[in-house]
Design a protein around this motif. Structure first.
Motif, PDB file in Angstrom:
ATOM      1  N   ILE A 194       0.968  -1.252   0.054  1.00 47.97           N
ATOM      2  CA  ILE A 194       0.009  -0.177  -0.102  1.00 47.97           C
ATOM      3  C   ILE A 194       0.854   1.146  -0.102  1.00 47.97           C
ATOM      4  CG2 ILE A 194      -1.786   1.323   1.094  1.00 47.97           C
ATOM      5  CD1 ILE A 194      -2.498  -1.461   2.547  1.00 47.97           C
ATOM      6  N   PRO A 195       0.777   2.013  -1.170  1.00 43.45           N
ATOM      7  CA  PRO A 195       1.487   3.193  -1.051  1.00 43.45           C
ATOM      8  C   PRO A 195       0.994   4.262  -0.073  1.00 43.45           C
ATOM      9  CG  PRO A 195       0.757   2.968  -3.235  1.00 43.45           C
ATOM     10  CD  PRO A 195       0.019   1.647  -2.367  1.00 43.45           C
ATOM     11  N   GLU A 196       1.964   4.935   0.611  1.00 44.88           N
ATOM     12  CA  GLU A 196       1.766   5.672   1.742  1.00 44.88           C
ATOM     13  C   GLU A 196       0.718   6.764   1.448  1.00 44.88           C
ATOM     14  OE1 GLU A 196       1.467   6.624   5.738  1.00 44.88           O
ATOM     15  OE2 GLU A 196       2.786   5.257   4.655  1.00 44.88           O
ATOM     16  N   ARG A 197       0.596   7.397   0.317  1.00 47.07           N
ATOM     17  CA  ARG A 197      -0.273   8.425  -0.225  1.00 47.07           C
ATOM     18  C   ARG A 197      -1.399   7.903  -0.517  1.00 47.07           C
ATOM     19  NH1 ARG A 197      -0.203  13.324  -1.145  1.00 47.07           N
ATOM     20  NH2 ARG A 197      -0.807  13.290  -3.362  1.00 47.07           N
ATOM     21  N   SER A 198      -1.678   6.577  -0.740  1.00 52.15           N
ATOM     22  CA  SER A 198      -2.886   5.845  -1.029  1.00 52.15           C
ATOM     23  C   SER A 198      -3.633   5.450   0.105  1.00 52.15           C
ATOM     24  CB  SER A 198      -2.712   4.583  -2.026  1.00 52.15           C
ATOM     25  OG  SER A 198      -2.197   4.882  -3.078  1.00 52.15           O
ATOM     26  N   ARG A 199      -3.106   5.523   1.501  1.00 51.21           N
ATOM     27  CA  ARG A 199      -3.757   5.104   2.380  1.00 51.21           C
ATOM     28  C   ARG A 199      -5.134   5.778   2.891  1.00 51.21           C
ATOM     29  NH1 ARG A 199      -0.562   1.375   5.250  1.00 51.21           N
ATOM     30  NH2 ARG A 199      -1.455   1.741   7.068  1.00 51.21           N
ATOM     31  N   PRO A 200      -5.100   6.965   2.823  1.00 51.08           N
ATOM     32  CA  PRO A 200      -6.407   7.706   3.186  1.00 51.08           C
ATOM     33  C   PRO A 200      -7.705   7.225   2.306  1.00 51.08           C
ATOM     34  CG  PRO A 200      -4.649   9.208   2.928  1.00 51.08           C
ATOM     35  CD  PRO A 200      -4.128   7.925   2.688  1.00 51.08           C
ATOM     36  N   TRP A 201      -7.420   6.845   0.980  1.00 49.52           N
ATOM     37  CA  TRP A 201      -8.624   6.692   0.367  1.00 49.52           C
ATOM     38  C   TRP A 201      -8.700   5.127   0.176  1.00 49.52           C
ATOM     39  CZ3 TRP A 201      -7.399   3.811  -4.259  1.00 49.52           C
ATOM     40  CH2 TRP A 201      -6.369   4.136  -4.662  1.00 49.52           C
ATOM     41  N   PHE A 202      -7.669   4.425   0.388  1.00 46.39           N
ATOM     42  CA  PHE A 202      -7.617   3.052   0.125  1.00 46.39           C
ATOM     43  C   PHE A 202      -8.022   2.078   1.401  1.00 46.39           C
ATOM     44  CE2 PHE A 202      -5.590  -1.263   0.065  1.00 46.39           C
ATOM     45  CZ  PHE A 202      -6.351  -1.817  -1.011  1.00 46.39           C
ATOM     46  N   LEU A 203      -7.572   2.546   2.464  1.00 48.16           N
ATOM     47  CA  LEU A 203      -8.012   1.715   3.804  1.00 48.16           C
ATOM     48  C   LEU A 203      -9.458   1.597   4.104  1.00 48.16           C
ATOM     49  CD1 LEU A 203      -4.984   2.653   6.125  1.00 48.16           C
ATOM     50  CD2 LEU A 203      -5.148   0.771   4.702  1.00 48.16           C
ATOM     51  N   PRO A 204     -10.143   2.827   3.835  1.00 43.97           N
ATOM     52  CA  PRO A 204     -11.688   2.634   4.137  1.00 43.97           C
ATOM     53  C   PRO A 204     -12.205   1.544   3.284  1.00 43.97           C
ATOM     54  CG  PRO A 204     -10.953   4.832   4.130  1.00 43.97           C
ATOM     55  CD  PRO A 204      -9.887   4.143   3.567  1.00 43.97           C
ATOM     56  N   LEU A 205     -11.483   1.128   2.169  1.00 45.45           N
ATOM     57  CA  LEU A 205     -12.491   0.116   1.345  1.00 45.45           C
ATOM     58  C   LEU A 205     -12.003  -1.340   1.978  1.00 45.45           C
ATOM     59  CD1 LEU A 205     -11.341   1.659  -2.187  1.00 45.45           C
ATOM     60  CD2 LEU A 205     -13.385   1.645  -1.162  1.00 45.45           C
ATOM     61  N   LEU A 206     -11.208  -1.422   2.611  1.00 45.93           N
ATOM     62  CA  LEU A 206     -10.896  -2.869   3.299  1.00 45.93           C
ATOM     63  C   LEU A 206     -12.064  -3.585   3.937  1.00 45.93           C
ATOM     64  CD1 LEU A 206      -7.154  -2.344   4.403  1.00 45.93           C
ATOM     65  CD2 LEU A 206      -7.852  -3.380   2.210  1.00 45.93           C
ATOM     66  N   SER A 207     -12.044  -4.629   3.814  1.00 41.21           N
ATOM     67  CA  SER A 207     -13.055  -5.639   4.379  1.00 41.21           C
ATOM     68  C   SER A 207     -12.655  -6.111   5.819  1.00 41.21           C
ATOM     69  CB  SER A 207     -13.565  -6.671   3.658  1.00 41.21           C
ATOM     70  OG  SER A 207     -14.068  -6.312   2.327  1.00 41.21           O
ATOM     71  N   HIS A 208     -11.317  -6.761   5.749  1.00 41.91           N
ATOM     72  CA  HIS A 208     -10.785  -7.336   6.870  1.00 41.91           C
ATOM     73  C   HIS A 208      -9.412  -7.189   6.932  1.00 41.91           C
ATOM     74  CE1 HIS A 208     -14.357  -9.630   7.858  1.00 41.91           C
ATOM     75  NE2 HIS A 208     -14.491  -9.841   6.513  1.00 41.91           N
ATOM     76  N   SER A 209      -8.579  -7.104   8.182  1.00 40.88           N
ATOM     77  CA  SER A 209      -7.355  -6.788   8.473  1.00 40.88           C
ATOM     78  C   SER A 209      -6.762  -7.720   9.557  1.00 40.88           C
ATOM     79  CB  SER A 209      -6.862  -5.530   8.848  1.00 40.88           C
ATOM     80  OG  SER A 209      -7.099  -4.604   7.485  1.00 40.88           O
ATOM     81  N   TRP A 210      -5.673  -8.058   9.499  1.00 42.34           N
ATOM     82  CA  TRP A 210      -5.081  -9.068  10.353  1.00 42.34           C
ATOM     83  C   TRP A 210      -3.578  -8.675  10.694  1.00 42.34           C
ATOM     84  CZ3 TRP A 210      -7.271 -10.707   6.052  1.00 42.34           C
ATOM     85  CH2 TRP A 210      -8.694 -11.649   6.344  1.00 42.34           C
ATOM     86  N   ASP A 211      -3.188  -8.702  12.017  1.00 43.50           N
ATOM     87  CA  ASP A 211      -1.694  -8.209  12.307  1.00 43.50           C
ATOM     88  C   ASP A 211      -0.780  -9.199  11.827  1.00 43.50           C
ATOM     89  OD1 ASP A 211      -2.226  -9.894  14.322  1.00 43.50           O
ATOM     90  OD2 ASP A 211      -2.124  -8.695  15.965  1.00 43.50           O
ATOM     91  N   ARG A 212      -0.897 -10.543  11.451  1.00 46.84           N
ATOM     92  CA  ARG A 212       0.050 -11.577  11.136  1.00 46.84           C
ATOM     93  C   ARG A 212      -0.496 -12.507  10.275  1.00 46.84           C
ATOM     94  NH1 ARG A 212       1.558 -12.484  17.019  1.00 46.84           N
ATOM     95  NH2 ARG A 212       0.982 -10.434  17.113  1.00 46.84           N
ATOM     96  N   TYR A 213       0.013 -13.331   9.736  1.00 49.20           N
ATOM     97  CA  TYR A 213      -0.361 -14.503   8.856  1.00 49.20           C
ATOM     98  C   TYR A 213       0.641 -15.758   9.278  1.00 49.20           C
ATOM     99  CZ  TYR A 213       2.877 -12.896   5.410  1.00 49.20           C
ATOM    100  OH  TYR A 213       4.096 -12.354   4.836  1.00 49.20           O
ATOM    101  N   GLU A 214       0.333 -17.046   8.775  1.00 51.23           N
ATOM    102  CA  GLU A 214       1.203 -18.011   9.166  1.00 51.23           C
ATOM    103  C   GLU A 214       1.371 -18.885   7.815  1.00 51.23           C
ATOM    104  OE1 GLU A 214       0.340 -20.752  12.190  1.00 51.23           O
ATOM    105  OE2 GLU A 214      -1.883 -20.179  11.899  1.00 51.23           O
ATOM    106  N   VAL A 215       2.423 -19.769   7.574  1.00 55.65           N
ATOM    107  CA  VAL A 215       2.451 -20.463   6.646  1.00 55.65           C
ATOM    108  C   VAL A 215       3.068 -22.077   7.209  1.00 55.65           C
ATOM    109  CG1 VAL A 215       3.153 -18.866   5.002  1.00 55.65           C
ATOM    110  CG2 VAL A 215       5.088 -19.808   6.057  1.00 55.65           C
ATOM    111  N   PHE A 216       2.494 -23.116   6.649  1.00 55.16           N
ATOM    112  CA  PHE A 216       2.895 -24.354   7.085  1.00 55.16           C
ATOM    113  C   PHE A 216       3.452 -25.034   5.729  1.00 55.16           C
ATOM    114  CE2 PHE A 216      -0.370 -23.161   9.897  1.00 55.16           C
ATOM    115  CZ  PHE A 216      -0.193 -23.686  10.930  1.00 55.16           C
ATOM    116  N   PHE A 217       4.515 -25.708   5.906  1.00 60.34           N
ATOM    117  CA  PHE A 217       5.261 -26.541   4.965  1.00 60.34           C
ATOM    118  C   PHE A 217       5.680 -27.826   5.359  1.00 60.34           C
ATOM    119  CE2 PHE A 217       5.916 -22.202   3.079  1.00 60.34           C
ATOM    120  CZ  PHE A 217       5.886 -22.552   1.697  1.00 60.34           C
ATOM    121  N   PRO A 218       5.892 -28.986   4.823  1.00 63.55           N
ATOM    122  CA  PRO A 218       6.194 -30.082   5.577  1.00 63.55           C
ATOM    123  C   PRO A 218       7.083 -30.203   6.438  1.00 63.55           C
ATOM    124  CG  PRO A 218       5.624 -30.380   2.925  1.00 63.55           C
ATOM    125  CD  PRO A 218       5.907 -28.946   3.302  1.00 63.55           C
TER     126      PRO A 218
END
Length: 427
Positions: free
Chosen positions: A58-82
């Motif tokens: 997300i470009p810094e100057r896009s945040r004011p108009w783009f962030l209100p469009l978001l449906s969900h946000s999470w503060d982390r994510y994970e991955v699983f490999f063998p």
């Protein structure tokens, strides 16, 4: 074009998907006095999609108009490999198309100005003809539903049979979807089937699982992708990096049910289905050629390894807002500069695709990503935003390759016919 009603706009956006809706929203934020018409051939803005992106996209100057469009946000994510599990402590965001269509209405006209000009849209409408007039403006013939204020638009409005309408405008920008490929076999594919479901009882998933590769590796590099929308609502996708775009949807949906059962999730109701096949370029994508500026998937400006357009579309839109005067020549110049800036990065990313699809065996492709997810988090984030530096490229390639060395070298040198397949974007 006999005696149609003439309407006047500063700018017309052709296409109401992700790129067109984002461009419209950015215009209302940065240039609220510009009169705008958006033309979309379907009865709903945004289609049926779930778009996701990393914080660094997300470009810094896009945040004011783009962030209100978001449906969900999470503060982390994970991955699983063998043989590897990792929680990545960096924000991850989701934009659902039904929310996108609704939030465009609430976002438009909300910029800090005394008299913003509300945009208009035409759903179920197409541009069926165009020409330049003697003043250098563009005349568009549009058939379909008449324009309505965005705030009053409904996603299920019926197609209205109407006489052609002539629209006069200063600028036009095209924001359509993917164009047909002359030779799909020259591309790899990221394809998926997703079910948005409501469970019979709550789950314990706290953040997204971007990749769960602990599943049989069939039809290429395969993983499950899960987003928790609420305590009992999930999006579960079965995803493949495959040599072909075909999907056996019914079989894959059964696999999703079985995967959910193994996680202890009992599906009670399917709320929405989503399928897709994104082309993955084995040579750098070529800029689409058109009379008008082209944005989004139609422009061929996408991440070669993921097929995602959102990070690149956001950057392009913000550059258009900051560095163009929104005339056709000015916007085309900015777009050409963006393609030129990313050309070297695209060559590297396309080369990685050749290593995956031409050098790695189908059942062992996951090892490339398993190794990748051991790299530093900032590098991973730059990779997904398509902003890999030369040092990043060295880090990604350093060490023993997870594919046979001879096959890797052969794939790196190989050129496919993909360059010939970058279609011109026709009006």
């Amino acid at each position: 074009m006999k005696d149609p009603k003439v309407e006047h706009y500063d700018l017309v956006i052709v296409g109401g998907g992700l790129a067109g809706g984002l461009f419209l929203t950015a215009l209302q934020h940065h240039h609220p006095h510009i009169s705008t018409l958006l033309v979309e051939r379907s009865p709903q803005l945004g289609g049926n999609h779930t778009w996701c992106l990393h914080e660094g996209d997300i470009p810094e100057r896009s945040r004011p108009w783009f962030l209100p469009l978001l449906s969900h946000s999470w503060d982390r994510y994970e991955v699983f490999f063998p043989s590897h599990h990792r929680v990545l402590e960096r924000s991850y965001h989701c934009l659902k198309s039904e929310d996108f269509a609704a939030k465009i209405a609430s976002r438009c006209g909300s910029a800090a100005t005394s008299k913003p000009t509300p945009p208009l849209i035409r759903l179920n409408s197409e541009v069926t003809g165009w020409k330049k007039d003697s003043d250098g403006e563009t005349l568009l013939e549009i058939r379909g539903q008449g324009p309505t204020p965005v705030a009053a638009s409904k996603p299920t409005l019926p197609v209205a049979a109407s006489k052609p309408t002539l629209v006069r405008c200063h600028s036009v920008i095209m924001a359509g979807g993917w164009q047909p490929l002359a030779d799909p076999k020259s591309f790899g594919w990221q394809k998926f089937v997703g079910l948005e479901v409501r469970l019979q009882r709550p789950h314990d998933l706290r953040w997204p699982i971007l990749k769960d590769v602990r599943v049989p590796q069939i039809d290429g590099y395969r993983f499950f992708y899960t987003l928790p929308f609420s305590s009992d609502q999930l999006l579960i996708e079965d995803t493949y990096y495959s040599n072909h775009p075909g999907l056996r949807v019914e079989r894959i949906e059964r696999e999703i049910y079985q995967y959910a059962e193994r996680q202890g999730w009992r599906i009670g109701e399917v709320l929405r289905r989503e399928t897709g096949a994104l082309p993955l370029a084995m040579n750098p994508p070529a800029m689409a050629v058109s009379e008008w500026p082209v944005l989004g998937a139609q422009s061929n400006y996408f991440h070669p390894v993921t097929g995602y357009t959102l990070p690149f579309t956001l950057r392009m839109i913000q550059d258009l807002m900051d560095h163009s005067n929104l005339t056709v020549p000015s916007m085309q110049k900015v777009m050409q500069l963006n393609f030129h800036r990313d050309e070297r990065r695209f060559r590297f990313l396309a080369m990685l695709n050749r290593m995956m699809f031409l050098a790695a065996k189908s059942e062992t492709r996951y090892r490339i990503l398993e190794r990748f997810y051991r790299l530093p988090l900032p590098l991973i984030e730059r990779f997904y935003s398509g902003k890999v530096s030369l040092f990043d490229q060295i880090r990604i390639l350093a060490g023993k390759p997870p594919v046979p060395l001879g096959a890797a070298l052969k794939a790196v040198r190989r050129q496919t016919k993909v360059d010939e397949n970058s279609p011109a974007a026709s009006p």
